[in-house]
Design a protein around this motif. Structure first.
Motif, PDB file in Angstrom:
ATOM      1  N   ALA A  74      -2.455  -0.066  -3.896  1.00  0.00           N
ATOM      2  CA  ALA A  74      -2.614  -1.017  -3.618  1.00  0.00           C
ATOM      3  C   ALA A  74      -3.774  -1.232  -2.578  1.00  0.00           C
ATOM      4  O   ALA A  74      -3.658  -0.610  -1.462  1.00  0.00           O
ATOM      5  CB  ALA A  74      -1.558  -2.008  -3.034  1.00  0.00           C
ATOM      6  N   GLN A 125      -6.975  -3.925  -0.356  1.00  0.00           N
ATOM      7  CA  GLN A 125      -6.940  -5.307   0.134  1.00  0.00           C
ATOM      8  C   GLN A 125      -7.908  -6.259  -0.693  1.00  0.00           C
ATOM      9  O   GLN A 125      -8.732  -5.589  -1.354  1.00  0.00           O
ATOM     10  CB  GLN A 125      -7.750  -5.252   1.588  1.00  0.00           C
ATOM     11  N   HIS A 126      -7.510  -7.333  -1.073  1.00  0.00           N
ATOM     12  CA  HIS A 126      -8.208  -8.482  -1.948  1.00  0.00           C
ATOM     13  C   HIS A 126      -9.596  -8.484  -1.650  1.00  0.00           C
ATOM     14  O   HIS A 126     -10.205  -8.848  -2.534  1.00  0.00           O
ATOM     15  CB  HIS A 126      -7.335  -9.460  -2.251  1.00  0.00           C
ATOM     16  N   ASP A 127      -9.988  -8.451  -0.302  1.00  0.00           N
ATOM     17  CA  ASP A 127     -11.181  -8.755  -0.049  1.00  0.00           C
ATOM     18  C   ASP A 127     -12.199  -7.499   0.097  1.00  0.00           C
ATOM     19  O   ASP A 127     -13.251  -7.850   0.560  1.00  0.00           O
ATOM     20  CB  ASP A 127     -11.221  -9.870   1.195  1.00  0.00           C
ATOM     21  N   ASP A 128     -11.689  -6.554   0.046  1.00  0.00           N
ATOM     22  CA  ASP A 128     -12.584  -5.429  -0.073  1.00  0.00           C
ATOM     23  C   ASP A 128     -13.735  -5.086  -1.042  1.00  0.00           C
ATOM     24  O   ASP A 128     -13.328  -5.698  -2.333  1.00  0.00           O
ATOM     25  CB  ASP A 128     -11.859  -4.140  -0.056  1.00  0.00           C
ATOM     26  N   VAL A 137     -13.780   0.012  -1.296  1.00  0.00           N
ATOM     27  CA  VAL A 137     -12.786   0.806  -2.180  1.00  0.00           C
ATOM     28  C   VAL A 137     -12.903   2.135  -2.327  1.00  0.00           C
ATOM     29  O   VAL A 137     -11.852   2.962  -2.394  1.00  0.00           O
ATOM     30  CB  VAL A 137     -12.325  -0.268  -3.387  1.00  0.00           C
ATOM     31  N   ASP A 196      -5.725  -1.256  -7.079  1.00  0.00           N
ATOM     32  CA  ASP A 196      -5.290  -2.659  -7.607  1.00  0.00           C
ATOM     33  C   ASP A 196      -5.050  -3.416  -6.257  1.00  0.00           C
ATOM     34  O   ASP A 196      -4.949  -3.190  -5.235  1.00  0.00           O
ATOM     35  CB  ASP A 196      -3.855  -2.382  -8.429  1.00  0.00           C
ATOM     36  N   ILE A 197      -5.073  -4.762  -6.594  1.00  0.00           N
ATOM     37  CA  ILE A 197      -4.801  -5.785  -5.590  1.00  0.00           C
ATOM     38  C   ILE A 197      -3.419  -5.879  -5.111  1.00  0.00           C
ATOM     39  O   ILE A 197      -2.505  -5.780  -6.118  1.00  0.00           O
ATOM     40  CB  ILE A 197      -5.327  -7.246  -5.868  1.00  0.00           C
ATOM     41  N   ALA A 198      -3.071  -5.826  -4.065  1.00  0.00           N
ATOM     42  CA  ALA A 198      -1.678  -5.863  -3.438  1.00  0.00           C
ATOM     43  C   ALA A 198      -1.274  -7.040  -3.890  1.00  0.00           C
ATOM     44  O   ALA A 198      -1.798  -8.137  -3.534  1.00  0.00           O
ATOM     45  CB  ALA A 198      -1.695  -5.821  -1.847  1.00  0.00           C
ATOM     46  N   ARG A 199       0.097  -7.189  -4.637  1.00  0.00           N
ATOM     47  CA  ARG A 199       1.039  -8.135  -5.146  1.00  0.00           C
ATOM     48  C   ARG A 199       2.179  -7.890  -4.620  1.00  0.00           C
ATOM     49  O   ARG A 199       2.538  -7.172  -3.674  1.00  0.00           O
ATOM     50  CB  ARG A 199       0.631  -8.576  -6.556  1.00  0.00           C
ATOM     51  N   ASP A 226       5.055  -4.930  -8.872  1.00  0.00           N
ATOM     52  CA  ASP A 226       3.925  -4.348  -9.514  1.00  0.00           C
ATOM     53  C   ASP A 226       4.321  -3.135 -10.253  1.00  0.00           C
ATOM     54  O   ASP A 226       5.031  -2.302  -9.723  1.00  0.00           O
ATOM     55  CB  ASP A 226       2.687  -4.179  -8.798  1.00  0.00           C
TER      56      ASP A 226
END
Length: 307
Positions: A263, A265-268, A273, A299-302, A306
């Protein structure tokens, strides 16, 4: 050989078994002892087994090809499995057959000093070989018990040589027991009984080796400790926040495949990445050096569910 391949132990066992086999065949020719014949064939089979282990180690070093992109590391497992088959058929079954034949048609042992002298010599030689195998095994087994080492070792050579040498020593003692009782009583049946006991012992060892090498052939993952170390190395708490799932597989005794979904960060950005993956791979290789082939999927951390 890498990964505790135990080349020194294999060569020591090979030299010991070749000399012992020759001496046993001479003793059998003069005495007619079935125990001596079974032990001679056992030593000859062990010599072939050590040659197979050396051949497997050499062939496993071949570079990866298009047909075999992950290399030939598992070839060491193939040859170790062949060793168990040879030990079972040539060593164990032959000894049981020869012992049964001697019990059915017993005869006295001639020139008793030949088998007794050769057995004493063989016990001394096998003891030195066994000592070498123990010494090399102690360098890699760490805090594991001997049974744990045999069960968990990823390099098959040392466990194979250890069990072979142990079986050889116990077999020699059984042969000496059978010959001694046969000489004391004048009844050749005891020579056959000792031979059957040798065969049963070899069959048990062969089955243990077959089961363990079969597991390696099917593919084993890293130990719990190594999996935990890999998981901890992947996560840095910043770019990589957690491991979503992780799988490992030994491609050979000294090469571990690591595949994981991590996982991020979603804004990287893509560049961030990529740098995070490179850094994670470096940390894993430092933590577990045998992890040479690593595939990471970001993958995006959720949620924790997951997969």
């Amino acid at each position: 050989m890498a990964a505790g391949g135990g080349t020194k132990a294999i060569l020591a066992a090979l030299c010991a078994n070749l000399s012992i086999a020759a001496a046993k065949f001479v003793a059998w020719a003069f005495s007619g002892s079935s125990s001596m014949l079974a032990e001679a064939v056992h030593s000859l089979a062990d010599s072939g087994n050590q040659a197979l282990l050396l051949l497997g180690g050499k062939r496993a070093k071949r570079a990866a090809t298009k047909e075999h992109p992950f290399g030939y590391g598992r070839e060491r497992y193939v040859y170790a499995f062949l060793v168990s088959i040879v030990l079972f058929t040539v060593g164990g079954l032959f000894a049981v057959y020869e012992g049964y034949h001697k019990i059915e048609d017993p005869h006295e042992i001639d020139h008793w000093y030949w088998p007794v002298g050769v057995l004493v010599f063989a016990i001394i030689a096998e003891t030195f070989s066994f000592r070498t195998a123990i010494k090399e095994s102690n360098e890699v087994r760490g805090g594991q018990s001997w049974w744990q080492f045999i069960r968990r070792a990823k390099a098959p050579e040392l466990p194979v040589v250890l069990l072979e040498d142990l079986g050889a020593l116990v077999g020699l003692i059984l042969a000496l027991f059978g010959v001694s009782i046969a000489l004391a009583t004048g009844d050749g049946v005891w020579d056959g009984v000792g031979t059957v006991c040798i065969g049963v012992l070899l069959l048990i060892i062969a089955v243990i080796l077959a089961v363990e090498t079969k597991s390696l052939l099917l593919g084993e993952g890293a130990s719990d400790a190594d999996v935990a170390a890999i998981g901890a190395a992947l996560v840095d708490g910043d770019a990589v926040t957690r491991v979503i799932h992780l799988k490992t597989l030994y491609l050979g005794p000294d090469e571990l495949l690591v595949a994981a979904k991590i996982a991020v960060q979603h804004d990287d950005t893509a560049a961030e990445v990529a740098r995070a993956i490179d850094a994670a791979e470096a940390r894993v290789r430092e933590a577990v050096p045998v992890a040479r082939m690593i595939y990471l999927e970001p993958d995006i951390a959720r949620a924790k569910t997951d997969t």
